[in-house]
Design a protein around this motif. Structure first.
Motif, PDB file in Angstrom:
ATOM      1  N   LEU A  33      51.649  48.916  47.298  1.00  0.00           N
ATOM      2  CA  LEU A  33      51.811  50.310  47.701  1.00  0.00           C
ATOM      3  C   LEU A  33      50.943  50.676  48.901  1.00  0.00           C
ATOM      4  CD1 LEU A  33      52.066  52.213  44.295  1.00  0.00           C
ATOM      5  CD2 LEU A  33      53.881  51.653  45.908  1.00  0.00           C
ATOM      6  N   THR A  34      50.272  49.702  49.482  1.00  0.00           N
ATOM      7  CA  THR A  34      49.473  49.972  50.676  1.00  0.00           C
ATOM      8  C   THR A  34      50.333  50.511  51.805  1.00  0.00           C
ATOM      9  OG1 THR A  34      48.105  48.076  50.040  1.00  0.00           O
ATOM     10  CG2 THR A  34      47.732  48.991  52.219  1.00  0.00           C
ATOM     11  N   GLY A  71      45.666  45.788  55.092  1.00  0.00           N
ATOM     12  CA  GLY A  71      46.144  44.729  54.212  1.00  0.00           C
ATOM     13  C   GLY A  71      45.030  43.830  53.725  1.00  0.00           C
ATOM     14  N   VAL A  72      44.047  43.572  54.584  1.00  0.00           N
ATOM     15  CA  VAL A  72      42.901  42.749  54.196  1.00  0.00           C
ATOM     16  C   VAL A  72      42.091  43.447  53.103  1.00  0.00           C
ATOM     17  CG1 VAL A  72      40.692  41.806  54.994  1.00  0.00           C
ATOM     18  CG2 VAL A  72      42.744  41.526  56.388  1.00  0.00           C
ATOM     19  N   VAL A  73      41.932  44.764  53.232  1.00  0.00           N
ATOM     20  CA  VAL A  73      41.197  45.520  52.201  1.00  0.00           C
ATOM     21  C   VAL A  73      41.900  45.390  50.854  1.00  0.00           C
ATOM     22  CG1 VAL A  73      40.513  47.829  51.457  1.00  0.00           C
ATOM     23  CG2 VAL A  73      40.176  47.139  53.835  1.00  0.00           C
ATOM     24  N   THR A  74      43.214  45.569  50.846  1.00  0.00           N
ATOM     25  CA  THR A  74      43.963  45.412  49.593  1.00  0.00           C
ATOM     26  C   THR A  74      43.840  43.998  49.058  1.00  0.00           C
ATOM     27  OG1 THR A  74      45.562  47.094  50.291  1.00  0.00           O
ATOM     28  CG2 THR A  74      46.233  45.612  48.531  1.00  0.00           C
ATOM     29  N   GLY A  75      43.925  43.018  49.951  1.00  0.00           N
ATOM     30  CA  GLY A  75      43.780  41.629  49.527  1.00  0.00           C
ATOM     31  C   GLY A  75      42.408  41.343  48.947  1.00  0.00           C
ATOM     32  N   PRO A  84      44.143  44.524  39.700  1.00  0.00           N
ATOM     33  CA  PRO A  84      45.597  44.262  39.775  1.00  0.00           C
ATOM     34  C   PRO A  84      46.186  44.713  41.106  1.00  0.00           C
ATOM     35  CG  PRO A  84      45.014  45.165  37.639  1.00  0.00           C
ATOM     36  CD  PRO A  84      43.765  45.228  38.479  1.00  0.00           C
ATOM     37  N   ALA A  85      47.135  43.934  41.602  1.00  0.00           N
ATOM     38  CA  ALA A  85      47.682  44.166  42.943  1.00  0.00           C
ATOM     39  C   ALA A  85      48.249  45.577  43.094  1.00  0.00           C
ATOM     40  CB  ALA A  85      48.763  43.131  43.240  1.00  0.00           C
ATOM     41  N   LEU A  86      48.948  46.060  42.079  1.00  0.00           N
ATOM     42  CA  LEU A  86      49.529  47.399  42.154  1.00  0.00           C
ATOM     43  C   LEU A  86      48.440  48.461  42.293  1.00  0.00           C
ATOM     44  CD1 LEU A  86      52.084  49.158  42.002  1.00  0.00           C
ATOM     45  CD2 LEU A  86      51.795  49.201  39.510  1.00  0.00           C
ATOM     46  N   GLY A  89      46.674  48.320  45.755  1.00  0.00           N
ATOM     47  CA  GLY A  89      47.453  48.992  46.788  1.00  0.00           C
ATOM     48  C   GLY A  89      47.345  50.502  46.696  1.00  0.00           C
ATOM     49  N   ILE A  90      47.327  51.027  45.462  1.00  0.00           N
ATOM     50  CA  ILE A  90      47.199  52.472  45.283  1.00  0.00           C
ATOM     51  C   ILE A  90      45.845  52.959  45.781  1.00  0.00           C
ATOM     52  CG2 ILE A  90      47.044  54.306  43.544  1.00  0.00           C
ATOM     53  CD1 ILE A  90      49.104  52.757  41.899  1.00  0.00           C
ATOM     54  N   LEU A  91      44.782  52.206  45.477  1.00  0.00           N
ATOM     55  CA  LEU A  91      43.444  52.595  45.920  1.00  0.00           C
ATOM     56  C   LEU A  91      43.353  52.622  47.448  1.00  0.00           C
ATOM     57  CD1 LEU A  91      41.256  50.574  43.374  1.00  0.00           C
ATOM     58  CD2 LEU A  91      41.658  53.041  43.405  1.00  0.00           C
ATOM     59  N   THR A  92      43.904  51.598  48.084  1.00  0.00           N
ATOM     60  CA  THR A  92      43.882  51.559  49.552  1.00  0.00           C
ATOM     61  C   THR A  92      44.721  52.684  50.139  1.00  0.00           C
ATOM     62  OG1 THR A  92      43.679  49.143  49.434  1.00  0.00           O
ATOM     63  CG2 THR A  92      44.240  50.092  51.560  1.00  0.00           C
ATOM     64  N   MET A  93      45.868  52.951  49.537  1.00  0.00           N
ATOM     65  CA  MET A  93      46.737  54.025  50.013  1.00  0.00           C
ATOM     66  C   MET A  93      46.031  55.378  49.942  1.00  0.00           C
ATOM     67  SD  MET A  93      50.259  55.382  48.213  1.00  0.00           S
ATOM     68  CE  MET A  93      49.300  55.898  46.775  1.00  0.00           C
ATOM     69  N   ILE A  94      45.336  55.630  48.832  1.00  0.00           N
ATOM     70  CA  ILE A  94      44.620  56.902  48.692  1.00  0.00           C
ATOM     71  C   ILE A  94      43.501  57.006  49.726  1.00  0.00           C
ATOM     72  CG2 ILE A  94      43.136  58.247  47.146  1.00  0.00           C
ATOM     73  CD1 ILE A  94      44.756  57.112  44.810  1.00  0.00           C
TER      74      ILE A  94
END
Length: 294
Positions: A33-34, A71-75, A84-86, A89-94
């Protein structure tokens, strides 16, 4: 004809987002979700640089770098902190929502008086819609060819194998964490590039323009796979691009038929649900048809 040109050109610009979503959703087998944060991040970075006097090409390249960093931050959250990947992605998106506001300084940044990649390339007497179509087609073809070449290399094959069978690729001495980070980096770089191009095409960057982009990307991927097949990786890339164009065409048609713009998100969600259920519905129909013929 103007509607057709506009629809195809927008489909091509959004096809970069669809390719990025395809890399995470199909290649890495990750629901990332990034993209809902990296898409407006690319638009925000490009808009800020353009209003500061930077060249449009430079703005696009810097936007790609910003998306890659997201993307690197999410990775990192996913692989090193074992989130968890989901959720990663939510944390990075926020977090990117605040970052985008900080970059632009306000919720909406207009580009009406700024030079864009489309205005500087536009030939005298040529319609802007055709210019956007030509540039979008050129960029998408270059990105598709580079992705096809990259995923055919040893490194690209390792990324594909990580999403297909991580245990096998780990047994061959490949660090799957690095492969996941590389895949997320490439995916969000393409998503940010799409955001930068869409912002320059629309003439503004908005902090809320990323809402629902993951659904748009998934719709393009699923529609492309259902209509055009997945026989090979090259066929998948072509299907995703055509799926993005078909999705934009469907949206344009329903708007012309009188659907309120406020219902577009609902329509997109229903369209994706139908596309995802098509294999099951087709299998049940074939089973029913065989039972009737007997």
């Amino acid at each position: 004809m103007d509607l057709v040109i506009s629809t195809v050109s927008q489909g091509l610009l959004w096809a970069l987002l669809a390719i990025g979503v395809y890399i995470t959703f199909r290649v890495l087998d990750i629901a990332d979700l990034t993209v809902e944060g990296s898409f407006p991040l690319g638009a925000a970075v490009a808009a800020k640089l353009l209003t500061s006097g930077a060249h449009p090409v430079t703005a696009i390249l810097v936007a790609c770098i910003a998306g890659a960093l997201a993307g690197v931050v999410t990775g990192f959250l996913c692989t090193k902190l074992k989130i968890p990947a989901l959720l990663a992605g939510i944390l990075t998106m926020i977090a990117l929502y605040s970052v985008n506001l900080r970059i632009m300084g306000k919720a909406n940044l207009p580009l009406l008086s700024q030079d864009t990649i489309f205005s500087i390339v536009k030939a005298p007497g040529l319609d802007m819609g055709l210019t956007v179509l030509a540039i979008g087609l050129a960029i998408v073809l270059i990105v598709a060819v580079l992705n096809y070449w990259f995923f055919g290399t040893e490194l690209g094959a390792a990324i594909r194998a990580t999403g297909c069978n991580p245990h096998m690729i780990r047994a061959n001495g490949i660090d799957t964490d690095v492969m996941v980070v590389l895949g997320l980096l490439l995916s969000n770089a393409l998503v940010a590039m799409s955001g930068a191009l869409v912002a320059q095409s629309n003439g503004f960057a908005d902090v809320g323009m990323g809402v629902g982009t993951i659904v748009i990307g998934l719709a393009s991927v699923i529609i492309g796979e259902v209509l055009f097949g997945t026989r090979s990786f090259r066929n998948c890339l072509i299907s995703v691009i055509l799926g993005s164009i078909v999705y934009r065409a469907v949206i344009a048609i329903v708007l012309q038929m009188g659907m309120p713009p406020n219902d577009l998100k609902l329509f997109t969600a229903i369209l994706v649900a139908l596309a995802l259920s098509m294999p099951l519905l087709q299998a049940r129909w074939n089973k029913f048809r065989k039972g009737v013929t007997r």
